[in-house]
Design a protein around this motif. Structure first.
Motif, short mmCIF file in Angstrom:
data_model
loop_
_atom_site.label_atom_id
_atom_site.label_comp_id
_atom_site.label_asym_id
_atom_site.label_seq_id
_atom_site.Cartn_x
_atom_site.Cartn_y
_atom_site.Cartn_z
N CYS A 131 0.79 -1.18 0.04
CA CYS A 131 0.01 0.18 -0.07
C CYS A 131 0.97 1.21 -0.06
CB CYS A 131 -1.08 -0.04 1.26
SG CYS A 131 -0.20 -0.06 2.75
N GLU A 153 -1.86 -2.81 9.46
CA GLU A 153 -1.52 -3.07 7.96
C GLU A 153 -0.47 -4.41 7.92
OE1 GLU A 153 -2.23 -3.68 4.54
OE2 GLU A 153 -2.95 -1.46 5.11
N ARG A 155 -0.10 -5.47 4.50
CA ARG A 155 0.90 -5.10 3.30
C ARG A 155 2.16 -4.53 3.54
NH1 ARG A 155 -4.06 -2.60 0.18
NH2 ARG A 155 -4.20 -1.72 2.09
#
Length: 282
Positions: A131, A153, A155
């Protein structure tokens, strides 16, 4: 016929990264909208491009967008360039593109360099899922909210940062995200390109002893799916068991299946849930 908007990627450092297609387009359009004309004139002079320029930046992005759209409606072609990299990525060009779409103006993108992708490929971290956050907000409350979101997160994360904010940003990232693996990238595609694989703690220590210079791209490892799963289990376990059961029963799920789902969430067996409910009733 109406003209077009061409999003033209320019080099992020090394001028050899300019594509032939972008050069042909910049020579053939009627006007070039540039983020900083003083910066872009050096690029155009290097490639002997004489096309007229106009400024398009954060502070005139709406008003100037309407002016450029009128030009295109009159049949003129416009090329948009940013100081470095691909227009509309962490850039006021996104406003112009959105307004062109609304006005029915055709937009095309001429691909080329982008600092976020260049840094990601050099980072040594997972590129399967990632991201892009761009620059973190200047406002402290907004920044805190974004960092707390990034802490969850899974990612790989990509962040841009200026040298004078780097140390504070590294400290904030370490405090909120913990000591993650990262890659600190600077001077990408240039002679002194640097990619430093570190942890956030190591990066902070390095820049407390060495003054940051140049524009930075930070690539940071996301939270593992296993870590996220363990956190979810802990969150459910903090909820009273009856409340947890009620959560599913309120959705129309029968008691037996609610018990099964509750057991799954808490990482325990269905019989354990049944026993604990009996003990509560006793």
């Amino acid at each position: 016929m109406a003209g077009m908007l061409y999003l033209c990627a320019t080099p992020i450092g090394n001028l050899e990264d300019m594509t032939f297609r972008v050069l042909d387009t910049l020579r053939s359009v009627d006007v070039i909208a540039a983020e900083d004309t003083r910066n872009s004139i050096k690029l155009l002079n290097h490639f002997q491009i004489k096309t007229p320029m106009t400024s398009y930046h954060e502070y005139n992005r709406v008003e100037k967008a309407h002016y450029l759209i009128r030009l295109m409606q009159e049949g003129k072609n416009v090329a948009l360039i940013t100081d470095a990299g691909t227009p509309a990525i962490s850039d006021p060009g996104e406003t112009l593109v959105a307004l062109c779409q609304e006005a029915g103006i055709r937009v095309t993108s001429l691909p080329g360099a982008a600092a976020c992708i260049t840094a990601l490929t050099l980072s040594g971290l997972s590129t399967k899922r990632f991201c892009f956050e761009g620059f973190l907000p200047a406002d402290k409350k907004e920044k805190k909210a974004v960092l707390e979101e990034l802490a969850k997160e899974s990612r790989t994360m990509i962040i841009y940062e200026a040298p004078h904010h780097l140390k504070n940003t590294l400290k904030d990232l370490k405090d909120v995200l913990g000591d993650r693996k990262a890659a600190i990238c600077r001077e990408l595609t240039k002679k002194f390109e640097t990619v430093m694989p570190v942890t956030l703690k190591e990066a902070l220590k390095f820049y407390e002893e060495n003054e940051p210079r140049g524009e930075y791209v930070l690539v940071i490892q996301g939270k593992s799916l296993e870590e996220k799963k363990q956190e979810a289990v802990l969150e459910w376990r903090e909820m009273p068991l009856k409340e947890h059961m009620q959560y599913y029963e309120n959705q129309g799920i029968d008691k037996k299946d609610a018990m099964k789902l509750t057991a799954r969430d808490r990482g325990i067996g269905k019989r354990d849930v049944y026993r604990m409910l009996l003990e509560m009733e006793d």
